[in-house]
Design a protein around this motif. Structure first.
Motif, PDB file in Angstrom:
ATOM      1  N   THR A   1      32.426  32.901  32.724  1.00 24.92           N
ATOM      2  CA  THR A   1      33.476  32.222  33.492  1.00 24.92           C
ATOM      3  C   THR A   1      34.632  31.904  32.540  1.00 24.92           C
ATOM      4  N   PRO A   2      35.779  31.511  33.090  1.00 20.37           N
ATOM      5  CA  PRO A   2      36.917  31.165  32.236  1.00 20.37           C
ATOM      6  C   PRO A   2      36.849  29.742  31.672  1.00 20.37           C
ATOM      7  N   LEU A   3      35.732  29.054  31.847  1.00 20.86           N
ATOM      8  CA  LEU A   3      35.626  27.660  31.417  1.00 20.86           C
ATOM      9  C   LEU A   3      36.032  27.432  29.958  1.00 20.86           C
TER      10      LEU A   3
ATOM     11  N   VAL B   1      35.875  26.970  38.988  1.00 24.91           N
ATOM     12  CA  VAL B   1      35.424  26.662  37.633  1.00 24.91           C
ATOM     13  C   VAL B   1      36.575  26.002  36.859  1.00 24.91           C
ATOM     14  N   GLY B   2      36.274  24.867  36.241  1.00 23.07           N
ATOM     15  CA  GLY B   2      37.258  24.143  35.453  1.00 23.07           C
ATOM     16  C   GLY B   2      37.955  23.028  36.213  1.00 23.07           C
ATOM     17  N   ARG B   3      37.668  22.901  37.499  1.00 23.41           N
ATOM     18  CA  ARG B   3      38.326  21.883  38.333  1.00 23.41           C
ATOM     19  C   ARG B   3      38.178  20.481  37.735  1.00 23.41           C
TER      20      ARG B   3
ATOM     21  N   ASN C   1      42.791  33.070  36.899  1.00 32.20           N
ATOM     22  CA  ASN C   1      41.996  34.108  36.241  1.00 32.20           C
ATOM     23  C   ASN C   1      41.437  35.058  37.274  1.00 32.20           C
ATOM     24  N   GLY C   2      40.996  36.217  36.790  1.00 32.41           N
ATOM     25  CA  GLY C   2      40.366  37.186  37.669  1.00 32.41           C
ATOM     26  C   GLY C   2      40.268  38.539  37.005  1.00 32.41           C
ATOM     27  N   CYS C   3      39.736  39.493  37.760  1.00 25.97           N
ATOM     28  CA  CYS C   3      39.585  40.860  37.253  1.00 25.97           C
ATOM     29  C   CYS C   3      40.915  41.605  37.326  1.00 25.97           C
ATOM     30  N   PHE C   4      41.623  41.471  38.442  1.00 28.64           N
ATOM     31  CA  PHE C   4      42.912  42.144  38.658  1.00 28.64           C
ATOM     32  C   PHE C   4      42.812  43.615  38.246  1.00 28.64           C
TER      33      PHE C   4
ATOM     34  N   ARG D   1      32.257  44.574  34.778  1.00 29.74           N
ATOM     35  CA  ARG D   1      31.069  45.365  35.125  1.00 29.74           C
ATOM     36  C   ARG D   1      29.954  44.470  35.663  1.00 29.74           C
ATOM     37  N   GLU D   2      29.766  43.317  35.031  1.00 26.91           N
ATOM     38  CA  GLU D   2      28.721  42.398  35.491  1.00 26.91           C
ATOM     39  C   GLU D   2      29.025  41.863  36.888  1.00 26.91           C
ATOM     40  N   LEU D   3      30.292  41.604  37.166  1.00 26.20           N
ATOM     41  CA  LEU D   3      30.687  41.060  38.469  1.00 26.20           C
ATOM     42  C   LEU D   3      30.779  42.113  39.565  1.00 26.20           C
ATOM     43  N   LYS D   4      31.309  43.290  39.220  1.00 29.44           N
ATOM     44  CA  LYS D   4      31.660  44.288  40.235  1.00 29.44           C
ATOM     45  C   LYS D   4      30.781  45.530  40.232  1.00 29.44           C
ATOM     46  N   GLY D   5      29.972  45.707  39.197  1.00 29.23           N
ATOM     47  CA  GLY D   5      29.096  46.870  39.136  1.00 29.23           C
ATOM     48  C   GLY D   5      29.526  47.853  38.067  1.00 29.23           C
TER      49      GLY D   5
END
Length: 186
Positions: free
Chosen positions: A119-121, A144-146, A49-52, A84-88
């Protein structure tokens, strides 16, 4: 250029090609059903997962490495609000729909979904992938999710980080070439 004589063939082909990308973009309930099908077939499912936000060579390398760990690669994209929350407030550059289309165009990627949670949980809990992967900037114990994946007999990997290539670096490069002063990052 190939044509069927009425001038419409190339456009129909292009439209069909673009529409076929959307077949890789799933809402979570459809993806859960697809995951069950892959499980029945005995296919090893890899999840990341990610913003990409702006796809770059680091992303491409990472996604190919992730795909090599299994038979199917699922990519969960952060929603626009989450980015937006993660990167501004100036991010994302590309909307979730645009990022989904770009991600779906990659041969290494089999399925894409978008999540709006912090999170992707919740996605991981529903999909229970066989392999969970993040980039090398994430220590395994912080992925997350490990615990969920390992509790179901799966594996978790932190793949090597490609230094010097990030979306933020690309944005800074563009701005500096336009004469905009870029603040140094901490």
């Amino acid at each position: 250029m190939v044509s069927d004589g009425d001038g419409g063939q190339p456009f129909r082909c292009l439209t069909a090609a673009v529409e076929s990308l959307h077949h890789k973009c799933y809402d979570l309930s459809d993806l859960v059903a697809r995951r069950a099908e892959w499980r029945r077939r005995g296919q090893r499912v890899v999840f990341t997962n990610g913003c990409f936000d702006l796809l770059h060579p680091g992303h491409v390398t990472y996604l190919h490495q992730a795909r090599a760990l299994g038979d199917v690669l699922i990519v969960a994209l952060n929603s626009d609000r989450s980015v937006r929350e993660l990167k501004g407030p100036a991010r994302p550059i590309l909307t979730a729909a645009e990022r989904c289309q770009v991600m779906a165009a990659l041969a290494a990627v089999d399925a894409v979904t978008v999540f709006d949670a912090p999170t992707p949980l919740p996605v991981i809990e529903q999909l229970i992938p066989d392999v969970l992967v993040k980039g090398g900037d994430w220590p395994i114990e912080q992925i997350v999710g490990r615990e969920i994946v390992e509790a179901h007999g799966g594996a978790v990997y932190s793949l090597p980080f490609v230094p010097g290539v990030s979306t933020t670096d690309i944005i800074d490069r563009i701005l500096s070439r336009q004469g905009v002063l870029v603040r140094p990052r901490p």
